[in-house]
Write an enzyme that holds these catalytic residues in place. Structure first.
Site, mmCIF file in Angstrom:
data_model
loop_
_atom_site.group_PDB
_atom_site.id
_atom_site.type_symbol
_atom_site.label_atom_id
_atom_site.label_comp_id
_atom_site.label_asym_id
_atom_site.label_seq_id
_atom_site.Cartn_x
_atom_site.Cartn_y
_atom_site.Cartn_z
ATOM 1 N N THR A 267 -25.561 -54.459 53.937
ATOM 2 C CA THR A 267 -24.326 -53.711 54.255
ATOM 3 C C THR A 267 -24.745 -52.409 54.943
ATOM 4 O O THR A 267 -24.975 -52.405 56.138
ATOM 5 C CB THR A 267 -23.462 -53.434 53.006
ATOM 6 N N LYS B 282 -30.864 -56.242 48.742
ATOM 7 C CA LYS B 282 -30.108 -55.288 49.542
ATOM 8 C C LYS B 282 -29.663 -54.167 48.612
ATOM 9 O O LYS B 282 -29.490 -54.376 47.411
ATOM 10 C CB LYS B 282 -28.895 -55.932 50.217
ATOM 11 N N THR C 235 -30.325 -54.246 41.176
ATOM 12 C CA THR C 235 -29.810 -53.476 42.298
ATOM 13 C C THR C 235 -28.492 -54.109 42.687
ATOM 14 O O THR C 235 -27.950 -54.923 41.941
ATOM 15 C CB THR C 235 -30.790 -53.520 43.467
ATOM 16 N N GLU D 207 -28.974 -44.424 51.031
ATOM 17 C CA GLU D 207 -28.141 -43.966 52.141
ATOM 18 C C GLU D 207 -28.513 -42.542 52.559
ATOM 19 O O GLU D 207 -28.476 -41.612 51.772
ATOM 20 C CB GLU D 207 -26.663 -44.059 51.755
ATOM 21 N N ASN E 23 -20.890 -42.051 53.602
ATOM 22 C CA ASN E 23 -19.915 -42.388 52.569
ATOM 23 C C ASN E 23 -18.560 -41.744 52.764
ATOM 24 O O ASN E 23 -17.601 -42.085 52.073
ATOM 25 C CB ASN E 23 -20.482 -42.048 51.198
ATOM 26 N N SER F 129 -13.338 -46.414 57.006
ATOM 27 C CA SER F 129 -12.464 -46.198 58.173
ATOM 28 C C SER F 129 -13.118 -46.633 59.475
ATOM 29 O O SER F 129 -14.246 -47.084 59.491
ATOM 30 C CB SER F 129 -12.039 -44.741 58.224
#
Lengths: 413, 413
Positions: free
Chosen positions: B158, B184, B195, B285, B408, B413
Site C-alpha cells: 500500500t 508489507k 505486521t 511511512e 497520512n 483524498s
C-alpha cells in the site's frame, strides 16, 4: 518558541483582578532565552496555604521533588518559576540548584526556604545555574505589583504561542472570593498529571488539606483529560495557593473539602482548571484544530477514558484531522487497539454531529461532501458510541501537523 | 503510495528460490489502485499445513475473522490477498464479501472454501466488491508460476515504498528445506500482533500445531518488537504455510514444536521473521532513520520491552531523531512515563555507542559535536541502561518526519 500565535488562541482575554495577598513580578535572567522575561516571582502573604499535583514520571525533575517534600507542611510564602531550563535529570547539581534558588528567594522574601515553591520548564538534562537568580530575586521582591497576571503568564512560556490565564469570582459564604489561574503547555502534555506548569491563586481561606482534595478531584476531568502527544513531562506541576485574605471581609474559614459552603467555589475552581486545560490544547505545538473526543456507551467511565485517550493519541487519527480528512476508519482502529470492551457491530461514530458510521459499518446516509465540509472547522468533535453501557468521558487534544514535527525536530538546536 | 523509495531500503534483494508446492500469481483488479497489481493468489499443494497470528484489535477486519475460524482445521490450499481495501468495519457486507471471495477462489483452485485464507489491506470502512475477484482468480490459477516472489510482494503493497522479501535454506534432518517470506507494512504498525500482512512459505513437512507454536514464539522478538507509530491495524495478519513437499526428498515429518530436529529450522524461521520485521521498520511511512532501542538493566525482559516501546513510540523522541538532535532529555522523559521501575540516579543513555548521560546526569565527557555527528547516520541506536537488574530487550522503530504527516494527512483524498 516565537511561532506565530496559534489560530486556536482564545479571542477574549479576561481582565484579571488582583488577589489580595498575592504580589507578582517578572524578570529577564537570560537563563536560555534572550530579550524576554524568564523568571516569575509570586510573593504570598503570611498564612497562605498550598496544594499541588505533579507528574507521575518515574524520573521527575528536581523542582518537582522539592515541591513534593515541602508540600507536607502546607504553607507557602513565595513561588519561583523559570522557563528555559527544566532542571530535570541534573542529578546532585539539580538538587543543589533547587536548594540555592529557595535559599535566595527565602532571603529576599524574608521567610524559611521550606515555604518556597519552585517550578522549572525547558530543556531537560542541562545544569541550571541558580546563581542567575541571585540579584534578580532580591530586586523583584521590591517591584512586585498586585496584578501583572498576563506578564506573569508570559514569563513562564516556552513553545507556547500565547499566555494562558483564567479567572472566576464566586461567593464563599456571603463574601466574594476570586480564583486566578495561569498555565503553560504546548508539548509533552499527557494525562496522569497536571499540565506542564499551572498555578492557581485565590484569596479564599481554605486549609491546605481541603485545597489538596479540591485540586486532586478537579484535575481529573480537566488537565488529566488533555493530551497533546501522549508524552509525559518530568516537570508537570500544578500548584494552588490560598492566601485567605478574604477572611478579613467575612469569608468563612474552610477546613474540610466536604464543607457544603464550598459548592460554588468548587464549581468555579473546576471551571478555571477546565478553561486553562482547554487553552493548553488550543496551543498544542503546531495545532491547527482543537479536537474533542467524546466516548459514550462504554462499560465504565474509566473504560471510556482509555478509549478516548487511544483515539486522542493516535498519530493516524491526528494526521487525518490535520488533513481535514474524516477518516473514521482510523477512529475504528484506535478504538480497537485500546484493549477495552468494544463490539465492532455496535460501534457508531460521528464527526461534528454528522453520523459517519453506524452499528459496525458506514452510515447508509453517509455524504462525503457534507463531512468534508465539516472537517474544515477549527474545532472537530469526534463522538464514539459503543452501545455497551453507560460509561462516558471526554478528552481534548489537537491535530498532528508538519509544524509539530518542525517545532520538535530542532527545539534544542 | 508511490513515494520515492525509502533511503533505508535494503540494497541487497535476495534471489528468491522456488518453494515446491507453492505457485504464485498476481493481477490488477483495480480495487483501488490503477496501473498496478493489487491481487495476489498463492495456490498450495494438497497437504499444506497453516498457522497464523493476528491483530489483537477488538475491531478486527472480516478477513482476520475468516482466517481465525478456518485456522482450526490447519489445512490450506490457497491464499488470496488484496491491497487497496481492508474490508474492515464493513459489517455484514464485509462477511459476505469474504465468503464470496473464498467461494470464487475455492472454485478456481478446486478445493473447499474452508481451505482458502484471505487477507486485505488498505482503507478501512469501505465495502469491498468481491465480484472484482470473479474472472480474475479463475485466470490466475492457470497462470501461476513457481517463483514470482518479488511480483507477489509488490502486489500486496500500500504505502510501502519497496517490496519486502526474505529467504533462508536450512537442513531439516539431512534434507535442505527452504523458507520464503514476504511482508508489507509502512504505517499503523505496532506490537501485539504481526505486521500488517506477512506470509511465510516452506516446503518443510511440519504439522499445523507445531508450525503454530514456532510462529507464535517467533513473532515475539521480531514483528512484535517493531513499532512505527504505536497504531494497531484491524487487519494485521501473519500466516505461515508448510507444503511438506520436502518430505519427498527425505525430510522428516515433524509433528511437535519440541522436536530437536527443528533447531536449525526454528533459527532460520526466526531469521526470516526478523529480516522482514526490520524491513518494515526501514519502510516506516516517511522514515529517514532506522532506530534501534536497546533497554538493559531492567527488572525483567517484559519491563525492558515496555520501556523500549515507550521510547520508540514517543513523538518527541522520534521528531528529535528526525532533526538529528541527540536530545536524550526526551529519552529520560519517555523512560519516566513508561510507569516501569526506573531510578533516575542510576540511568545511563548512549546514542550510537556514545555515552551522553551517566547515572542520572549528563556524562562529564559529553561532547555535543561528537554526538551531533553520530546523529547524521541513517541508523541510530539508543541504549538505555537502567542499572536495576538483568532484564534486556530490543525494539525497532523509525523517526517521525514531516513526510509521515504528509502521507497520512491525505491518504484517502
Amino acid at each position: 518558541m516565537s511561532e506565530a500565535v496559534s489560530p486556536l488562541a482564545p479571542t477574549d482575554v479576561p481582565e484579571m483582578p488582583a488577589i489580595a495577598g498575592v504580589k507578582l513580578a517578572t524578570a529577564a535572567a537570560a537563563i536560555r532565552y534572550k530579550g524576554r522575561t524568564d523568571v516569575l516571582l509570586a510573593v504570598l502573604d503570611k498564612g497562605t496555604t498550598v496544594a499541588g499535583v505533579f507528574t507521575k514520571s518515574k524520573c521527575p525533575s528536581a523542582p518537582v521533588e522539592w515541591c513534593r517534600a515541602k508540600l507536607k507542611a502546607g504553607k507557602a510564602r513565595a513561588l519561583v518559576v523559570n522557563s528555559g531550563n527544566a532542571n530535570a535529570f541534573t542529578g546532585k547539581t539539580g538538587r543543589q540548584s533547587t536548594a540555592l534558588t529557595a535559599s535566595i528567594a527565602a532571603k529576599a522574601a524574608g521567610c524559611s526556604p521550606n515555604e518556597i515553591f519552585l517550578a522549572s520548564t525547558g530543556v531537560i538534562g542541562e545544569p541550571l545555574d541558580a546563581s542567575k537568580f541571585d540579584g534578580v530575586l532580591g530586586g523583584l521582591v521590591g517591584s512586585t505589583e498586585p496584578a501583572e497576571w498576563i506578564d506573569a503568564a508570559k514569563a513562564i512560556m516556552t513553545t507556547d504561542t500565547f499566555p494562558k490565564v483564567a479567572t472566576a469570582t464566586v461567593k464563599l459564604g456571603k463574601t466574594a472570593v476570586t480564583i486566578n489561574g495561569m498555565a503553560k503547555g504546548a508539548g509533552m502534555i499527557a494525562p496522569d498529571m497536571a499540565t506542564m506548569l499551572s498555578f492557581i491563586f485565590t484569596d479564599a481561606p481554605i486549609s491546605a488539606p481541603a485545597l489538596q482534595s479540591l485540586l486532586k478531584a478537579g484535575v481529573e476531568d480537566t488537565f488529566n483529560a488533555v493530551t497533546i502527544d501522549g508524552d509525559t513531562s518530568t516537570s508537570d506541576t500544578l500548584l494552588a495557593f490560598a492566601t485567605g485574605a478574604a477572611a478579613a471581609n467575612g469569608a468563612p474559614k474552610i477546613s474540610r473539602a466536604s464543607d457544603p459552603r464550598l459548592k460554588a467555589f468548587t464549581k468555579a475552581l473546576n471551571g478555571v482548571l477546565a478553561n486553562l486545560a482547554e487553552q493548553v490544547a488550543r496551543d498544542g505545538e503546531g495545532a491547527r484544530k482543537l479536537v474533542e473526543i467524546i466516548v459514550e456507551g462504554a462499560v465504565s467511565k474509566a473504560s471510556a477514558r482509555r478509549i478516548a485517550m487511544s483515539v486522542a493519541n493516535s498519530p493516524l487519527v491526528k494526521t487525518a484531522i490535520a488533513g481535514e480528512d474524516a477518516n473514521w476508519g482510523r477512529v475504528v482502529m484506535a478504538v480497537g487497539k485500546a484493549g477495552e470492551p468494544a463490539d465492532r457491530d455496535k460501534l457508531s461514530i460521528a464527526f461534528n454531529g454528522i453520523q459517519v458510521a453506524k452499528r459496525g459499518a458506514r452510515d447508509p446516509s453517509y455524504d462525503e461532501a457534507e463531512v468534508s465540509s465539516a472537517m474544515k472547522q477549527p474545532k472537530i468533535q469526534i463522538k464514539v458510541s459503543l452501545g455497551l453501557g453507560k460509561g462516558r468521558d471526554r478528552v481534548l487534544t489537537c491535530d498532528l501537523t508538519k509544524e509539530y514535527v518542525a517545532i520538535n525536530g530542532d527545539y534544542r538546536s
